[in-house]
Motif scaffolding. Structure first.
Motif, PDB file in Angstrom:
ATOM      1  N   ASN A 233       0.845  -1.075  -0.140  1.00  0.00           N
ATOM      2  CA  ASN A 233      -0.198  -0.002   0.064  1.00  0.00           C
ATOM      3  C   ASN A 233       0.829   1.299  -0.190  1.00  0.00           C
ATOM      4  OD1 ASN A 233      -2.341  -1.506  -0.275  1.00  0.00           O
ATOM      5  ND2 ASN A 233      -2.475  -1.614   2.083  1.00  0.00           N
ATOM      6  N   ILE A 234       1.964   1.165  -0.379  1.00  0.00           N
ATOM      7  CA  ILE A 234       2.834   2.530  -0.769  1.00  0.00           C
ATOM      8  C   ILE A 234       3.499   2.316  -1.822  1.00  0.00           C
ATOM      9  CG2 ILE A 234       5.066   3.536   0.269  1.00  0.00           C
ATOM     10  CD1 ILE A 234       4.620   1.956   3.117  1.00  0.00           C
ATOM     11  N   ILE A 235       3.621   3.394  -2.744  1.00  0.00           N
ATOM     12  CA  ILE A 235       3.898   3.419  -4.140  1.00  0.00           C
ATOM     13  C   ILE A 235       5.190   4.461  -4.166  1.00  0.00           C
ATOM     14  CG2 ILE A 235       3.384   4.277  -6.307  1.00  0.00           C
ATOM     15  CD1 ILE A 235       0.549   3.694  -5.929  1.00  0.00           C
ATOM     16  N   ILE A 236       6.276   4.046  -4.844  1.00  0.00           N
ATOM     17  CA  ILE A 236       7.358   4.529  -4.891  1.00  0.00           C
ATOM     18  C   ILE A 236       7.627   5.574  -6.107  1.00  0.00           C
ATOM     19  CG2 ILE A 236       9.940   4.648  -4.868  1.00  0.00           C
ATOM     20  CD1 ILE A 236       8.667   3.908  -1.976  1.00  0.00           C
ATOM     21  N   ARG A 237       7.457   6.753  -6.120  1.00  0.00           N
ATOM     22  CA  ARG A 237       7.438   7.608  -7.266  1.00  0.00           C
ATOM     23  C   ARG A 237       8.713   7.157  -8.045  1.00  0.00           C
ATOM     24  NH1 ARG A 237       3.495  11.852  -7.532  1.00  0.00           N
ATOM     25  NH2 ARG A 237       2.706  12.125  -5.193  1.00  0.00           N
ATOM     26  N   ASP A 238       8.379   7.600  -9.284  1.00  0.00           N
ATOM     27  CA  ASP A 238      10.030   7.455 -10.267  1.00  0.00           C
ATOM     28  C   ASP A 238      10.668   8.665  -9.997  1.00  0.00           C
ATOM     29  OD1 ASP A 238       8.794   9.437 -11.960  1.00  0.00           O
ATOM     30  OD2 ASP A 238       7.955   7.835 -13.308  1.00  0.00           O
ATOM     31  N   LYS A 239      11.767   8.541 -10.508  1.00  0.00           N
ATOM     32  CA  LYS A 239      12.824   9.794 -10.211  1.00  0.00           C
ATOM     33  C   LYS A 239      12.373  11.033 -10.581  1.00  0.00           C
ATOM     34  CE  LYS A 239      16.942   6.954  -9.797  1.00  0.00           C
ATOM     35  NZ  LYS A 239      18.242   6.663 -10.239  1.00  0.00           N
ATOM     36  N   GLU A 246       7.753  16.685  -2.108  1.00  0.00           N
ATOM     37  CA  GLU A 246       8.419  16.640  -1.159  1.00  0.00           C
ATOM     38  C   GLU A 246       9.017  15.164  -0.551  1.00  0.00           C
ATOM     39  OE1 GLU A 246       8.096  17.659   3.696  1.00  0.00           O
ATOM     40  OE2 GLU A 246       6.262  18.181   2.420  1.00  0.00           O
ATOM     41  N   PHE A 247       8.167  14.309  -0.905  1.00  0.00           N
ATOM     42  CA  PHE A 247       8.527  12.721  -0.518  1.00  0.00           C
ATOM     43  C   PHE A 247       8.319  11.773  -1.609  1.00  0.00           C
ATOM     44  CE2 PHE A 247       6.182  14.351   3.409  1.00  0.00           C
ATOM     45  CZ  PHE A 247       7.645  14.258   4.056  1.00  0.00           C
ATOM     46  N   ASP A 248       9.295  10.883  -1.717  1.00  0.00           N
ATOM     47  CA  ASP A 248       9.028  10.039  -3.187  1.00  0.00           C
ATOM     48  C   ASP A 248       8.335   8.745  -2.982  1.00  0.00           C
ATOM     49  OD1 ASP A 248      10.558   8.617  -1.123  1.00  0.00           O
ATOM     50  OD2 ASP A 248      12.347   8.403  -2.531  1.00  0.00           O
ATOM     51  N   PHE A 249       7.187   8.850  -2.056  1.00  0.00           N
ATOM     52  CA  PHE A 249       6.250   7.764  -1.796  1.00  0.00           C
ATOM     53  C   PHE A 249       4.911   8.403  -1.668  1.00  0.00           C
ATOM     54  CE2 PHE A 249       7.408   8.998   2.495  1.00  0.00           C
ATOM     55  CZ  PHE A 249       6.233   9.087   3.116  1.00  0.00           C
ATOM     56  N   VAL A 250       3.902   7.502  -1.923  1.00  0.00           N
ATOM     57  CA  VAL A 250       2.486   7.647  -1.794  1.00  0.00           C
ATOM     58  C   VAL A 250       1.853   6.713  -1.272  1.00  0.00           C
ATOM     59  CG1 VAL A 250       0.403   8.463  -2.849  1.00  0.00           C
ATOM     60  CG2 VAL A 250       2.421   9.566  -3.747  1.00  0.00           C
ATOM     61  N   VAL A 251       1.061   6.967  -0.151  1.00  0.00           N
ATOM     62  CA  VAL A 251       0.358   5.959   0.571  1.00  0.00           C
ATOM     63  C   VAL A 251      -1.197   5.648  -0.034  1.00  0.00           C
ATOM     64  CG1 VAL A 251      -0.383   5.106   2.896  1.00  0.00           C
ATOM     65  CG2 VAL A 251       1.777   6.246   2.687  1.00  0.00           C
ATOM     66  N   ILE A 252      -1.574   4.510  -0.260  1.00  0.00           N
ATOM     67  CA  ILE A 252      -2.883   4.138  -0.747  1.00  0.00           C
ATOM     68  C   ILE A 252      -3.565   3.233   0.332  1.00  0.00           C
ATOM     69  CG2 ILE A 252      -2.141   4.545  -3.222  1.00  0.00           C
ATOM     70  CD1 ILE A 252      -2.271   1.572  -3.368  1.00  0.00           C
ATOM     71  N   ASP A 253      -4.918   3.095   0.004  1.00  0.00           N
ATOM     72  CA  ASP A 253      -5.854   2.094   0.699  1.00  0.00           C
ATOM     73  C   ASP A 253      -6.210   2.569   1.973  1.00  0.00           C
ATOM     74  OD1 ASP A 253      -7.418  -0.092   0.783  1.00  0.00           O
ATOM     75  OD2 ASP A 253      -5.825  -1.425   1.139  1.00  0.00           O
ATOM     76  N   PHE A 254      -7.510   3.143   2.309  1.00  0.00           N
ATOM     77  CA  PHE A 254      -7.596   3.804   3.548  1.00  0.00           C
ATOM     78  C   PHE A 254      -8.960   3.095   4.436  1.00  0.00           C
ATOM     79  CE2 PHE A 254      -4.793   6.786   1.531  1.00  0.00           C
ATOM     80  CZ  PHE A 254      -3.889   6.996   2.580  1.00  0.00           C
ATOM     81  N   PRO A 255      -9.802   2.273   3.606  1.00  0.00           N
ATOM     82  CA  PRO A 255     -11.044   2.138   4.169  1.00  0.00           C
ATOM     83  C   PRO A 255     -11.050   1.573   5.517  1.00  0.00           C
ATOM     84  CG  PRO A 255     -11.029   1.174   2.086  1.00  0.00           C
ATOM     85  CD  PRO A 255      -9.800   1.647   2.453  1.00  0.00           C
ATOM     86  N   GLN A 256      -9.792   0.824   5.991  1.00  0.00           N
ATOM     87  CA  GLN A 256      -9.822   0.333   7.231  1.00  0.00           C
ATOM     88  C   GLN A 256      -9.067   1.092   8.281  1.00  0.00           C
ATOM     89  OE1 GLN A 256      -7.886  -0.604   4.554  1.00  0.00           O
ATOM     90  NE2 GLN A 256      -6.077   0.432   5.241  1.00  0.00           N
ATOM     91  N   CYS A 257      -8.906   2.502   8.037  1.00  0.00           N
ATOM     92  CA  CYS A 257      -8.511   3.303   8.970  1.00  0.00           C
ATOM     93  C   CYS A 257      -9.236   3.379  10.378  1.00  0.00           C
ATOM     94  CB  CYS A 257      -8.112   4.706   8.535  1.00  0.00           C
ATOM     95  SG  CYS A 257      -6.838   4.849   7.251  1.00  0.00           S
ATOM     96  N   VAL A 258      -8.529   3.457  11.341  1.00  0.00           N
ATOM     97  CA  VAL A 258      -9.145   3.375  12.663  1.00  0.00           C
ATOM     98  C   VAL A 258      -8.506   4.920  13.402  1.00  0.00           C
ATOM     99  CG1 VAL A 258      -9.372   1.088  13.090  1.00  0.00           C
ATOM    100  CG2 VAL A 258      -7.629   2.026  14.040  1.00  0.00           C
ATOM    101  N   SER A 259      -9.417   5.268  14.453  1.00  0.00           N
ATOM    102  CA  SER A 259      -9.022   6.435  15.338  1.00  0.00           C
ATOM    103  C   SER A 259      -8.163   6.051  16.228  1.00  0.00           C
ATOM    104  CB  SER A 259     -10.323   7.041  16.023  1.00  0.00           C
ATOM    105  OG  SER A 259     -10.005   7.833  17.251  1.00  0.00           O
ATOM    106  N   ILE A 260      -7.388   7.062  16.753  1.00  0.00           N
ATOM    107  CA  ILE A 260      -6.333   6.577  17.907  1.00  0.00           C
ATOM    108  C   ILE A 260      -7.044   6.316  19.272  1.00  0.00           C
ATOM    109  CG2 ILE A 260      -4.476   7.815  16.921  1.00  0.00           C
ATOM    110  CD1 ILE A 260      -4.957  10.253  18.538  1.00  0.00           C
TER     111      ILE A 260
END
Length: 442
Positions: A233-239, A246-260
């Motif tokens: 669930n982490i995509i590394i961007r090409d150069k 700012e970052f060379d990665f993107v995070v995906i897939d969120f339906p299962q997120c929970v509160s702290i």
């Protein structure tokens, strides 16, 4: 289940009216009566409705049930796909559908284009494929594997994911830009890169490790825990693309997120951390340790004081995004209002490690005992279990629903004098007519 849009161009507006009528009727009917479809479709004559029903059935957008007690149809996932795409076409957010680029346990991923030719990603939630087998085994929540129930839960998941992505993007998190959603489909930014699972080498993997750990902490400080934070669930961007961000990665897939504030928040947080640690140790032989001689706590790994985050030490709430999006677990401690337990029960399987699953799911390995402090409140665990069980309808409620549907069908057969429409366009029994009939009988 592949998406086939080759027939969409041949469907008429009447076909979509009938298809939408079946969708609306499916909200409280496993099998929508043909007469109800005609009434809600707004067609001028029954023959027009029957023609549309025949065409839709041939394309497998609707289907009959074998041995049904009455003549009716139900919506298929293909029909649901067509309705979602039609909505996006009408809003000019999607113009054409390309090839399938990914298949997940709970979704299918397609390449699509907007009217300007820009490439985007369409995620189609397919809940019911695997994630709810456990739910169904524990209790027959969706009786007879009712397709409309899975579609309803898929719609909830898509809506929740879009909300998560939208609010995270507004708060400068490294997530895809969300563009649109309809029913069980989410339209998002196309990321030029590869899944971290396919990463062979990296020019600065130690910085990547630290940035990913910081993402977990930043997300928690805003009130959320990903619960499935791993190399899939982490995509590394090409150069070339990474140079613009700012970052060379993107995070995906969120339906299962929970509160702290979730009962198991610390467990999920520690598992997300361990998922990243396990990947970097396996892929790069990188396993940093805490170094008390260092004073820098702005990152994690070599050169920093801490090798990895700790929930009790590092999580300090600065925002309440969990309350804004009603993430699972936010309600009991934050607002006193219960969140949607249908979706909570549905996505629970996404947060559970199954040792019998394929090897590629091992990214979420069990976190080590040394990293986990057994400080959960047993009373909270019991309360959470009781809340989750509230998702299921009781036997009496299911029986009442069956009886109501039978009464609607009988009323339709006799001319529908006792029926009226509710705000959602569903038929309900007119209780006033029932009372008048009882008085006449007396």
């Amino acid at each position: 289940m592949k998406l086939d849009t080759s027939h969409m161009r041949y469907l008429t507006s009447d076909d979509f009216k009938v298809l939408q009528a079946v969708e609306i009727g499916s909200r409280n009917h496993e099998l929508v009566p043909t007469e109800m479809i005609h009434s809600m479709g707004g067609m001028k004559s029954p023959s027009g409705t029957n023609r549309a029903i025949g065409d839709l059935a041939k394309l497998k957008l609707i289907s009959r049930l074998r041995n049904a007690k009455y003549d009716g149809f139900r919506l298929t996932y293909n029909g649901y796909d067509y309705l979602a795409l039609k909505s996006m076409l009408n809003r000019n957010t999607v113009y054409s559908v390309g090839s399938q680029i990914g298949v997940g346990k709970e979704s299918d991923i397609y390449s699509v284009s907007d009217p300007k030719g820009a490439q985007k990603v369409l995620k189609i939630h397919r809940l019911g494929r695997t994630s709810f087998k456990t739910v169904k085994n524990n209790r027959d929540y969706l009786r007879n594997n009712q397709s409309s129930g899975w579609m309803y839960l898929s719609r909830l998941a898509a809506n929740k994911e879009y909300e998560f992505m939208e609010i995270l993007h507004k708060n400068d998190f490294a997530v895809p830009i969300p563009y649109d959603y309809s029913r069980h489909c989410v339209l998002m930014e196309w990321i030029r890169g590869i899944p971290m699972k396919q990463l062979r080498k990296h020019n600065d993997y130690k910085r990547l490790y630290s940035d990913l750990m910081n993402f977990i902490v930043k997300l928690a400080n805003h009130g959320l825990i990903h619960c499935d934070f791993n190399e899939f669930n982490i995509i590394i961007r090409d150069k070339e693309d990474a140079a613009k961000h700012e970052f060379d990665f993107v995070v995906i897939d969120f339906p299962q997120c929970v509160s702290i504030e979730h009962t198991d928040a610390k467990q999920y947080f520690d598992r997300d951390v361990e998922g990243i640690r396990a990947f970097f140790e396996k892929k790069f032989r990188y396993k940093p340790s805490h170094d008390p001689t260092m004073f820098d706590t702005e990152g994690y790994g070599e050169g920093y004081k801490y090798a990895y985050p700790n929930f009790n030490r590092d999580v300090n709430r600065i925002k309440s995004l969990d309350v804004e999006v009603k993430a699972s677990g936010y309600a009991k401690k934050m607002t006193g209002v219960r969140e949607d337990k249908d979706l909570e029960k549905a996505v629970m399987k996404m947060r559970i490690n199954d040792p019998n699953e394929d090897e590629e799911d091992d990214g979420l390995s069990d976190f080590s005992a040394e990293d986990v402090e057994d400080d959960e409140d047993d009373d909270d665990d019991e309360d959470e279990e009781e809340d989750i069980n509230d998702v299921f309808a009781s036997d009496d409620e299911e029986k009442d629903l069956e009886e109501e549907n039978e009464r609607i069908i009988d009323a339709l057969s006799s001319g529908g004098k006792k029926l009226k429409m509710d705000k959602l366009g569903n038929y309900i029994i007119d209780e006033d007519d029932d009372e008048d009939e009882e008085e006449e009988t007396k």
